[in-house]
Design an enzyme around this catalytic site. Structure first.
Site, PDB file in Angstrom:
ATOM      1  N   GLN A   7       0.802   5.765  -1.312  1.00  0.00           N
ATOM      2  CA  GLN A   7       1.898   5.048  -0.672  1.00  0.00           C
ATOM      3  C   GLN A   7       2.709   4.317  -1.723  1.00  0.00           C
ATOM      4  O   GLN A   7       2.159   3.465  -2.431  1.00  0.00           O
ATOM      5  CB  GLN A   7       1.288   4.046   0.320  1.00  0.00           C
ATOM      6  CG  GLN A   7       2.259   3.177   1.048  1.00  0.00           C
ATOM      7  CD  GLN A   7       1.584   1.903   1.535  1.00  0.00           C
ATOM      8  OE1 GLN A   7       1.175   1.054   0.757  1.00  0.00           O
ATOM      9  NE2 GLN A   7       1.433   1.774   2.833  1.00  0.00           N
ATOM     10  N   GLY A   8       3.973   4.639  -1.860  1.00  0.00           N
ATOM     11  CA  GLY A   8       4.818   3.972  -2.849  1.00  0.00           C
ATOM     12  C   GLY A   8       5.704   2.930  -2.187  1.00  0.00           C
ATOM     13  O   GLY A   8       6.881   3.187  -1.942  1.00  0.00           O
ATOM     14  N   TYR A   9       5.126   1.779  -1.876  1.00  0.00           N
ATOM     15  CA  TYR A   9       5.891   0.713  -1.213  1.00  0.00           C
ATOM     16  C   TYR A   9       6.132  -0.457  -2.162  1.00  0.00           C
ATOM     17  O   TYR A   9       7.250  -0.713  -2.574  1.00  0.00           O
ATOM     18  CB  TYR A   9       5.135   0.190   0.025  1.00  0.00           C
ATOM     19  CG  TYR A   9       5.214   1.058   1.266  1.00  0.00           C
ATOM     20  CD1 TYR A   9       5.717   2.352   1.243  1.00  0.00           C
ATOM     21  CD2 TYR A   9       4.764   0.557   2.489  1.00  0.00           C
ATOM     22  CE1 TYR A   9       5.764   3.128   2.396  1.00  0.00           C
ATOM     23  CE2 TYR A   9       4.803   1.317   3.647  1.00  0.00           C
ATOM     24  CZ  TYR A   9       5.310   2.602   3.593  1.00  0.00           C
ATOM     25  OH  TYR A   9       5.349   3.350   4.729  1.00  0.00           O
ATOM     26  N   SER A  10       5.035  -1.169  -2.520  1.00  0.00           N
ATOM     27  CA  SER A  10       5.189  -2.423  -3.278  1.00  0.00           C
ATOM     28  C   SER A  10       5.762  -2.165  -4.667  1.00  0.00           C
ATOM     29  O   SER A  10       5.551  -1.108  -5.257  1.00  0.00           O
ATOM     30  CB  SER A  10       3.833  -3.114  -3.439  1.00  0.00           C
ATOM     31  OG  SER A  10       3.312  -3.448  -2.185  1.00  0.00           O
ATOM     32  N   SER A  21      -2.548   3.068  -4.056  1.00  0.00           N
ATOM     33  CA  SER A  21      -3.947   3.501  -3.947  1.00  0.00           C
ATOM     34  C   SER A  21      -4.052   5.005  -4.189  1.00  0.00           C
ATOM     35  O   SER A  21      -3.153   5.762  -3.818  1.00  0.00           O
ATOM     36  CB  SER A  21      -4.497   3.232  -2.546  1.00  0.00           C
ATOM     37  OG  SER A  21      -4.114   1.976  -2.111  1.00  0.00           O
ATOM     38  N   GLU A  48      -1.623   0.728   9.837  1.00  0.00           N
ATOM     39  CA  GLU A  48      -2.516   0.228   8.801  1.00  0.00           C
ATOM     40  C   GLU A  48      -3.200  -1.054   9.262  1.00  0.00           C
ATOM     41  O   GLU A  48      -4.412  -1.202   9.147  1.00  0.00           O
ATOM     42  CB  GLU A  48      -1.754  -0.037   7.503  1.00  0.00           C
ATOM     43  CG  GLU A  48      -2.669  -0.531   6.391  1.00  0.00           C
ATOM     44  CD  GLU A  48      -1.931  -0.769   5.077  1.00  0.00           C
ATOM     45  OE1 GLU A  48      -2.388  -0.232   4.068  1.00  0.00           O
ATOM     46  OE2 GLU A  48      -0.917  -1.486   5.066  1.00  0.00           O
ATOM     47  N   ASN A  60      -2.514 -12.651   4.344  1.00  0.00           N
ATOM     48  CA  ASN A  60      -2.822 -13.401   5.563  1.00  0.00           C
ATOM     49  C   ASN A  60      -1.825 -14.527   5.812  1.00  0.00           C
ATOM     50  O   ASN A  60      -1.665 -14.974   6.950  1.00  0.00           O
ATOM     51  CB  ASN A  60      -4.270 -13.886   5.528  1.00  0.00           C
ATOM     52  CG  ASN A  60      -5.222 -12.744   5.904  1.00  0.00           C
ATOM     53  OD1 ASN A  60      -4.774 -11.607   6.116  1.00  0.00           O
ATOM     54  ND2 ASN A  60      -6.496 -13.029   6.010  1.00  0.00           N
TER      55      ASN A  60
END
Lengths: 362, 395
Positions: free
Chosen positions: B123-126, B158, B241, B372
């Site tokens: 996953q290429g998000y952050s 990841s 997720e 959180n």
């Protein structure tokens, strides 16, 4: 599969809430707390008219014969309104004990009068749960002698239901000779508590209480009702905190737009929301005589008491200085939650019991 | 209140139990994409124990979306040491996204191999400067003829070292407001210009990577949804997720192991569980877990009974579940004392060091998947109706 309240249960909850907001607003609660007992008596009459005195009484004795989930819904609604009325001892624990363990004479004498709202029975189990101040009673040849503390709904009661250390339950008529009643003043002025000193007072044993199964059921029910009362009261405190944060401005903005305040509210909601499910689940376990009913009653009382403590503190803080005032009256909920926490066993005491139930001591 | 699933489900449950019994000796081993893993995954699909509601034409089982059956499968598999179905971000996040928003070609091409575990996704998000504020991401995507050209940097990716594909968020409309300038692209990991560097974590493992992207060219059709709609596409999957983290039924298994541990470990010859303060901490955690299990039943009920609302109950799962799990693993370490600090292959190590490993891993999950603190923003804004923080100018 459906996990939740039925339409009937929801409408009962709404009816009670509506009755309390119409008839027991904060000014009335304050008046009761300041000694105007007749106002509490009016509210008591009202909940009897709603049928709440009969919910645990079997139909054959004039009651509604509802289950613990209904009783839980009622207790939560009464906690929301800090209702200054007898309920947990008089209308849940006492009729449950008499139905389960009374002989025919005892049932005929008490159950129809409980259902009809004519008689209130105060309940004293604290010596069985964990005696303080050397309290304790002895039963010998039809007479009871000793001391009992923290009777639930014991003030102005018509009779008392008391437990001794070995879990037997006795009924005593309040007009019997040899009883001295002393009022115990707690922080929570929305409910009453008394101490009894007994000197050879006539008593009848509930014959079905020779083993522990009945007192355990009565205790589980009482703990669940206290938990529900705390959940109802905590929800109101959270709702009031959120509402206040959307009215009060500082530094040119609503305090509810500051993350410090938002996170306090989110933490309260995150802890409290599962507690609603937990009390329903625990009630259902008692209703279906599930294997884990006792463990759930213990863990629910312990956990909900911890959450109630956190919510009542945090919600007061969100209100700032106003939260500390009598004028705002938030302290009635705070104190109610505080009393619930200690009655029938504080969290540490109950967790010790929960450990034994699972054989951790073996 | 009715906690019975009904007689029609008893039969289904015994089918699942039988399958598990017949296959209890199955072992899968080796790395991801090993044949034994893929064969087992396919067998689970063929029986409808995995990818149950994914249509047959895309490689799923093609069954009904029956939440109770899914619950029964999860319950019975959790009780057994039998290998579980593979997960991962391709399966949990990409497949549901493609099913609802992908083109027919994308569904045909990607879903089957992803479900079978043959195609691994990252996953290429952050990005280094876009964590909690994900929508501020700066990796560029420019259309050059029939190709997207991607330049920028991603982080916390990841399984990037094993992945063949990456679903990536890039800024394709630099002049649009930040939430409307992002597109969701599918990037083959063997493209030229991708440099992967593993990030070593506090646990000692390297589950994550940094990706450096220099003039990476991918076909123009590798876009899910329209240009500039990537934020909405991504949000559809973030929900998947969050729901999969911190299942209280898994935590129950860990609690059972903790109870066993506290009955076995001794201090001066006394069992840890017989020490009142340790026992009280254990029971307090059990109480919190029971509350979360009741909450999970309410969520399950809301999924099968129309009109039952469980919005707030759902919003709190990730926050409450990860915090509790971290606390639970930490109690196990305290129960072991100095022994609890042993790691890697030290003498006297308990349970292969799993308690320390999981204790730290759950700190990672408290931070990952939306910290959180972000969860508390979501709860207060979306469930309690509290206002957003005022925008800082220029951000």
């Amino acid at each position: 599969m459906y996990f939740g309240l039925s339409e009937e249960q929801k409408s009962l909850e709404e009816n009670i809430s509506k009755f309390l907001s119409d008839n027991a607003p904060l000014d009335t609660i304050k008046a009761v707390a300041n000694g105007e007992e007749e106002k509490a008596e009016e509210i008591h009459k009202g909940i009897i008219e709603l049928g709440l005195s009969g919910i645990m009484v079997p139909e054959s004795y004039g009651g509604l014969e509802l289950n613990m989930l209904f009783a839980t819904v009622v207790s939560s609604a009464l906690g929301s309104g800090t209702a200054p009325v007898p309920y947990i001892g008089a209308y849940v624990m006492a009729p449950l004990a008499i139905s389960l363990a009374g002989d025919e004479d005892q049932k005929n004498e008490w159950l129809p009068k409980i259902a009809g709202g004519e008689k209130v029975i105060g309940v004293g189990l604290s010596e069985f749960v964990g005696a303080r101040e050397d309290a304790g009673i002895e039963f010998d040849k039809g007479k009871v002698t000793g001391r009992s503390l923290f009777l639930i709904d014991g003030k102005n009661a018509d009779a008392y239901l008391l437990a001794n250390k070995s879990g037997e339950l006795f009924l005593i008529d309040a007009s019997s000779k040899g009883i001295k009643v002393t009022e115990l003043v707690t922080v929570d002025k929305t409910r009453t508590s008394v101490e009894l000193t007994l000197d050879k007072v006539d008593a009848t044993l509930l014959p079905g209480t020779s083993d522990l199964s009945v007192i355990e059921k009565v205790l589980d029910a009482g703990r669940l009702m206290l938990s529900a009362d705390t959940v109802g009261a905590s929800q109101v405190m959270l709702d009031k905190a959120v509402a206040y944060s959307l009215e009060r401005k500082q530094f040119g903005r609503l305090i509810g737009s500051f993350q410090a305040v938002k996170h306090m509210c989110a933490e309260m909601a995150a802890e409290l929301e599962p507690c609603h499910s937990m009390i329903w689940h625990a009630a259902h376990s008692q209703d279906s005589s599930a294997e884990d009913a006792r463990l759930m009653a213990c863990q629910t009382k312990a956990h909900v008491s911890e959450v109630g403590k956190q919510v009542s503190k945090t919600a007061t803080e969100v209100h700032g200085g106003m939260g500390f005032t009598d004028e705002l009256g938030l302290h009635y909920w705070f104190k109610r939650i505080g009393l619930n926490r200690q009655l029938l066993g504080s969290p540490e005491l109950i967790r010790e019991e929960a450990g034994k139930l699972q054989g951790f001591d073996q | 209140m009715d906690l019975e699933y009904g007689p029609e489900y008893d039969e289904f449950r015994s089918e699942v139990i039988n399958f598990i019994k017949e296959n209890e000796d199955v072992k899968v081993s080796g790395p991801m994409r090993d044949e034994s893993r893929i064969n087992w995954q396919q067998k689970l699909i063929d029986h409808g124990y995995f990818a149950r509601s994914v249509p047959k034409e895309y490689g799923g089982y093609g069954g009904d979306m029956d939440i109770i059956k899914l619950r029964i499968i999860a319950e019975e598999f959790a009780k057994s040491p039998i290998p579980k179905a593979m997960g991962g971000q391709g399966i949990q996040m990409l497949v549901p996204t493609l099913l609802s928003l992908g083109t027919e070609e994308q569904k045909q091409q990607y879903i089957r191999p992803t479900l079978r575990g043959e195609m691994i996704w990252c996953q290429g998000y952050s990005e280094p400067n876009s964590g909690s504020d994900l929508a501020s991401l700066q990796t560029k995507g420019e259309l050059d003829g029939d190709e997207w050209v991607i330049n920028g940097q991603k982080i916390w990716t990841s399984t990037a070292q094993l992945a063949q594909m990456c679903f990536i968020l890039v800024r394709t409309e630099p002049d649009a407001p930040k939430h409307q300038g992002i597109s969701y692209l599918l990037m083959p990991m063997d493209s030229e210009g991708i440099d992967r560097r593993p990030i070593k974590q506090m646990t000692g493992d390297s589950d994550f990577n940094e990706l450096f992207l220099t003039d990476v060219r991918i076909p123009a059709e590798n876009i899910v949804g329209k240009r500039g709609e990537g934020w909405q596409v991504a949000n559809a999957t973030l929900g998947h997720e969050r729901g999969s983290l911190a299942d209280p039924n898994v935590t129950q298994n860990r609690l059972n192991s903790l109870i066993d541990l506290m009955k076995t470990e001794t201090i001066d010859g006394q069992r840890v569980i017989d020490k009142p303060i340790f026992r009280d901490r254990l029971l307090a955690i059990q109480g919190r877990l029971m509350a979360q299990q009741s909450n999970a039943l309410r969520i399950l009920s809301s999924q099968i009974n129309e009109g039952q609302d469980a919005t707030l109950a759902k919003f709190i799962v990730k926050l409450q579940g990860t915090e509790l799990r971290h606390e639970l693993e930490g109690l196990a370490i305290d129960a072991m004392g100095e022994l609890g600090t042993l790691y890697e292959d030290s003498p006297h190590l308990r349970d292969h060091g799993a308690w320390q490993q999981t204790y730290m891993y759950y700190l990672g999950l408290i931070i990952g998947g939306g910290t959180n603190q972000i969860q508390k923003n979501i709860i207060s804004e979306r469930a309690l109706g509290m206002p957003k923080e005022p925008k800082v100018q220029g951000a």
